[in-house]
Design an enzyme around this catalytic site. Sequence first.
Site, PDB file in Angstrom:
ATOM      1  N   HIS A  65       0.833  -1.196   0.000  1.00 35.20           N
ATOM      2  CA  HIS A  65       0.000   0.000   0.000  1.00 35.20           C
ATOM      3  C   HIS A  65       0.868   1.246   0.000  1.00 35.20           C
ATOM      4  O   HIS A  65       2.034   1.213   0.365  1.00 35.20           O
ATOM      5  CB  HIS A  65      -0.925   0.008   1.217  1.00 35.20           C
ATOM      6  CG  HIS A  65      -0.192  -0.005   2.533  1.00 35.20           C
ATOM      7  ND1 HIS A  65       0.310  -1.162   3.078  1.00 35.20           N
ATOM      8  CD2 HIS A  65       0.131   0.974   3.404  1.00 35.20           C
ATOM      9  CE1 HIS A  65       0.899  -0.891   4.236  1.00 35.20           C
ATOM     10  NE2 HIS A  65       0.802   0.412   4.447  1.00 35.20           N
ATOM     11  N   CYS A 190       1.158   4.300  11.878  1.00 34.89           N
ATOM     12  CA  CYS A 190       2.157   3.857  10.906  1.00 34.89           C
ATOM     13  C   CYS A 190       2.365   4.967   9.891  1.00 34.89           C
ATOM     14  O   CYS A 190       1.594   5.922   9.846  1.00 34.89           O
ATOM     15  CB  CYS A 190       1.725   2.562  10.218  1.00 34.89           C
ATOM     16  SG  CYS A 190       0.220   2.706   9.232  1.00 34.89           S
TER      17      CYS A 190
END
Length: 673
Positions: A65, A190
């Site tokens: 991603h 993250c």
Amino acid sequence: MSELITAELVDLDLSAETKEAAARSLAERMAARGRVTDLAGFLADVAAREAQMPTGLDGGIGIPHCRSAHVTEPTLAFGRSAAGIDFGAADGPADLVFLIAAPAGGDADHLSILSTLARHLMDEEFTGALRAADDPAAAAALIRGDEPEDVPDPVPDAPPVPAATAEADPAPEETYPPAAPFRIVAVTSCPTGIAHTYMAAEALAKAGKEAGVELVVETQGSAGFKRLDPEVVAAADGVIFAHDVEVRDRARFAGKPTVDVGVKAGVNRPAELIAEVREKAARGDTTTPAAAGSAPMDRDGEAGDGFGTRLRKWLMTGVSYMVPFVAAGGLLIALGFAIGGYGIDKAPSVAEHFVWSESASWAALLFQIGGVAFGFLVPVLAGFIAYGMADRPGLVPGFVGGAIALTVNAGFLGGLIAGLIAGAVVMAVQRVTVPPALRGIMPVVVIPLISSAVVGFLMFLVVGKPIAALQKTLTDWLSGLSGANAVILGVILGLMMTFDLGGPLNKVAYAFAVGGLADPNDGSLKVMAAAMAAGMVPPLAMALATTVRGKLFTRTERENGKAAWVLGASFITEGAIPFAAADPLRVIPSAMAGGAVTGALSMAFGCTLRAPHGGVFVVPLIGQPLLYLVAVLAGTAVTAALVILLKGLRKPAVPEVAAGPAQTPAENTPVVV
């Protein structure tokens, strides 16, 4: 708002053998639907994200991603592989692959859907249903969360527990009485804030339920975050930070037993983290905001990290926050010089004299705005070094120390020392035990007051003047560089700029070069020119090599090579990372050789540069521009030739056959290292 995933974005028979091929296959489906505008650019962004941290998860899941300017809207593609694809998970290859594409400014609604998906990936029933799906439309509907009207809820309320069972196993009530459970608050985050943030939250919540503890998670992701209720935080018995970016408002959790780890630990071993925080609470092991491992750039720093590793992370924190000021201020100054000539620095203040129709006034405006931005370099460097060490309480003394460094002419070196001193002072103050009544004003009043006074005293009266003398010596040395000394320095700069392709050593060399621009002279301008020239070489060389001998590279690398032309010309050394990640033993030494040649030639030619960035787009601001280009081209040719030579020497993965069916195309041939 279009659907996040459709049947056309599902491949239940994904035949790719590598994670790069899987990403390309799924990305091509996105491009065909108009969700991705530049396939090569998007895949480069996916590869760059993958280089930061593997995206494989236990349980056979891969979640490549990224955020990308080449994505039109948040999109998800799903592939199911029968053979499995290695995404770096500890338990083996992934058979479920989710490619998540988010635009640079993804909307909150779609991003919240992605966060929900990330949570579902921790549910074995959900992943099991995906493995059993036999229709792309059904798989897409499952991922979207659609539920057929005639199908009952697959997760019904918990059935009543038979009385015999409840009586036979009273242990949970005895161990963790409902009236007083062990309470934990957690924060997960993250870099992209799309997947791992929410997967860690879900894993911690499930592990907490199994352990009989009361656990509440604050997810600081791309869809925004809602702060935990202060009463919940105050009542917590322990804290878990599972993060790869700084925890926002970290001071809220001061004084509690804390476990601080990377976000992947929250996904892979949540039960261990819960046990660890309970052990710390049992020992009375409380922490403060400045506890070991709490700094944002020190998030991976655990007990095993040495002082050198931690020091590097602290310095890189300061440099990373300084770079935008360098780029904005330096380029504005360079534009001022380009428009108004090198005498523009003598122009009067535009606040008092500005003529709208005169180019000289506009040049002076750009130069003076850039000068103001450049004036923040040292304070920002010092402030965020201290921030890296001690979190937010380090900002005030760090900025104060950096400003004093400028006042006493200690310059860039003074800012480094001031930041380290400020961080150390704050950490020392925070270790002092204070009465509970004073804890509320410590971060706002007491710590800034005491630490600023101590840092100011040390910078003005103790270390400031010696550092200023050392800075002057360094400046004089740079201004007197000539001959062999200059060439040797150029070689060293070239090696540092190309060793880790945008990593810490590259940043150290770049920071050294930029620091000289704060007090420019002929030597410091040569250093800046050599650093930028060497940094352009790796991506340009990879682009050249993939053009000259494309058969030596995979199809993905050839696509990346096209983008590398622009990245190298723009002085973005990171453009060579995908090549180095795939073949480091051949690419990195070749890049270093070319960088050393370019740095040496730039110094030998006497090239100078007043702009801290820009690549070929600031050639008009370079002294000896033609020779400068010769230096860059020479290094590019050396690196490209070495890469081609080294790759050509390796043994072919598949031996040639004299007769038989057509051979596999070169781009599908496995790479043998």
